[in-house]
Design a protein around this motif. Structure first.
Motif, short mmCIF file in Angstrom:
data_model
loop_
_atom_site.label_atom_id
_atom_site.label_comp_id
_atom_site.label_asym_id
_atom_site.label_seq_id
_atom_site.Cartn_x
_atom_site.Cartn_y
_atom_site.Cartn_z
N GLU A 132 70.75 55.48 48.37
CA GLU A 132 69.89 56.06 47.33
C GLU A 132 68.43 55.71 47.57
O GLU A 132 67.59 55.96 46.72
CB GLU A 132 70.34 55.57 45.95
N SER A 133 68.14 55.09 48.70
CA SER A 133 66.76 54.78 49.06
C SER A 133 66.63 54.80 50.57
O SER A 133 67.62 54.66 51.31
CB SER A 133 66.34 53.41 48.52
N GLU A 134 65.41 54.97 51.03
CA GLU A 134 65.15 55.00 52.47
C GLU A 134 65.52 53.68 53.13
O GLU A 134 66.06 53.65 54.24
CB GLU A 134 63.66 55.30 52.70
N GLY A 212 69.57 47.87 44.06
CA GLY A 212 68.25 48.07 43.49
C GLY A 212 67.71 46.76 42.93
O GLY A 212 68.47 45.89 42.49
N SER A 254 63.46 54.38 37.41
CA SER A 254 63.50 53.92 38.80
C SER A 254 62.30 54.42 39.58
O SER A 254 61.82 55.56 39.36
CB SER A 254 64.77 54.39 39.50
N GLU A 256 60.61 54.06 43.83
CA GLU A 256 60.87 53.61 45.20
C GLU A 256 59.57 53.10 45.80
O GLU A 256 58.56 53.82 45.81
CB GLU A 256 61.44 54.75 46.04
N GLY A 259 60.36 52.34 50.44
CA GLY A 259 61.74 52.69 50.75
C GLY A 259 62.78 51.93 49.96
O GLY A 259 63.97 52.22 50.07
N ASN A 261 64.54 50.73 46.34
CA ASN A 261 64.69 51.21 44.97
C ASN A 261 64.47 50.06 43.98
O ASN A 261 65.10 49.00 44.11
CB ASN A 261 66.08 51.81 44.76
#
Length: 429
Positions: A132-134, A212, A254, A256, A259, A261
């Motif tokens: 869910e994140s880079e 996260g 949320s 980012e 990259g 979260n």
């Protein structure tokens, strides 16, 4: 192995759908279904008609010859037009010609069983798919690239060298090698112990990367928490009012950063209150603070004597800098004018996650537990060596450490663990 088949792309309308087969007779089935009649060369994408039995589609087909394929078996892929019915028709045709439906993760499981990738690399692939994140994608790719497996095998090599020395000592007792064996074993064990310690330290950052980073905004009523919360998110998520105590519950959003979260929580103002609903909101705020990875305290006047959890970093922010100035803060910001906001985001990243954690890849609890178990046996071996005990007494703990390290790559993982991992995959992977 028997021929399996599945749709490898997501369901729904799209430009292209892929139906994948792997196993015995994959090429023979492809020759029946595809119009290309020349000699099939591996790794070449051919264009032509796909015969689905009741209809035809113009698409492409590619053949990967074992063992140079993802699964290590003969693999064929049909690339047809996207859409549920076309892909389903291609799939049903493969079933009618002898393939069976693939189970969840069965293609990747076959790759593991055929030595094409380790168990930890397969988990890295799952992490990439579910990212869910880079930063999660980067970490998953590092794991998929066998970095953890390589490090584990290097540590296993050092432990195997210890066992080889011990075996030589036991086989030739007349040579009286016990003292030299102990010294050499201790040197290698200390090296392994240090490396395991460094790996285990990654897990805290890896856990944040996967779930996260929890950032809690807190302070007294009307300190500017909700306004800052909305400014960080870039849109209005929380209600902003001049009336103190407007926020009665924990509000989540949320963002980012680099990259990674970050889960931001806006909380009720901390103060004494006789209002039952307000007290409940304050209790929820205190609960959120106890579970935070980073606390952002919005200073408004003198700091209240709040008991923050031990070990959790606290970032003190003077909000509303366009109206008033605050001293003794890490920084001052104005959510309305944007002053200090980029600096705030940088500090949230540095203190909540940390620049030194770039490149982290230890995110799985299973890996952490296996490495922690290996370290336990290595530490026990070190104590036994230092006590001057015979080599055969610490050889058993070294063997147990080797077994624990093998759980990471899958070499010593149980069938139950292996099946649980591949059940996390979708059917076509």
């Amino acid at each position: 192995m028997e021929l399996i088949s599945a749709i490898a792309t997501a369901k729904g309308k799209g430009g292209v759908a892929i139906v994948r087969m792997s196993g015995e007779n994959a090429l023979e089935v492809a020759k029946i279904m595809f119009s290309e009649s020349r000699e099939w060369a591996p790794n070449v994408l051919y264009a032509g008609e796909i015969d689905c039995g009741t209809f035809r589609d113009f698409g492409m087909c590619v053949y990967f010859r074992a063992p140079k394929s993802f699964t290590g078996e003969d693999v064929v892929e049909f690339h047809c037009h996207g859409g549920n019915e076309i892909a389903r028709g291609v799939l049903e045709r493969t079933y009618s010609l002898g393939a069976r439906p693939a189970e969840r993760g069965e293609f990747t499981k076959r790759a593991f069983l055929n030595g094409k990738l380790s168990l930890s690399a397969a988990e890295g692939m799952v992490d990439m798919i579910n990212a869910e994140s880079e930063a999660e994608v980067r970490a998953g790719y590092t794991l998929y690239g066998e970095k953890l497996t390589r490090e584990g095998k290097e540590l296993s090599r050092l432990l195997l060298e210890c066992l080889a020395k011990i075996d030589a000592d036991l086989d030739y007792p007349e040579e009286d090698l016990s003292e030299t064996t102990g010294e050499e074993a201790l040197s290698r064990l200390l090296q392994v112990d240090s490396a395991l310690e460094k790996l285990l330290l990654q897990y805290r950052a890896g856990r944040k990367l996967k779930s996260g980073v929890t950032v809690v905004l807190c302070g007294v009523p009307n300190a500017g928490k909700s306004t800052l919360f909305n400014a960080l998110l870039g849109y209005d998520r929380a209600i902003v009012s001049q009336v103190a105590g407007t926020t009665r519950d924990v509000v989540e959003g949320s963002i980012e950063l680099n990259g990674v979260n970050f889960r931001i929580y806006d909380t009720a103002g901390l103060h004494e209150s006789r209002d039952a609903v307000e007290r409940d909101g304050i209790a929820r705020a205190e609960k959120a603070i106890r579970s935070a990875d980073l606390i952002v305290w919005l200073k408004d006047g003198e700091l209240l004597p709040v008991d923050f959890p031990d070990g959790v970093p606290v970032l003190t922010v003077g909000a509303k800098s366009d109206i008033e100035k605050h001293g003794n803060c890490d920084l001052t910001v104005s959510a309305r004018t944007g002053e200090g906001m980029e600096r705030l985001k940088n500090l949230i990243y540095e203190r909540g996650y940390g620049k030194e954690n770039d490149g982290v890849y230890l995110m799985e609890e299973r890996h952490y537990n296996a490495l922690a178990e290996a370290k336990k046996y290595v530490e026990r071996s070190i104590k036994t060596v230092e006590s001057g005990a015979p080599a055969e007494l610490y050889a058993e703990d070294i063997t147990l450490a080797l077994n624990a390290l093998g759980q990471v790559s899958g070499e010593s993982a149980s069938e139950v663990v292996i099946n649980e991992i591949f059940e996390k995959f979708c059917v076509g992977k």
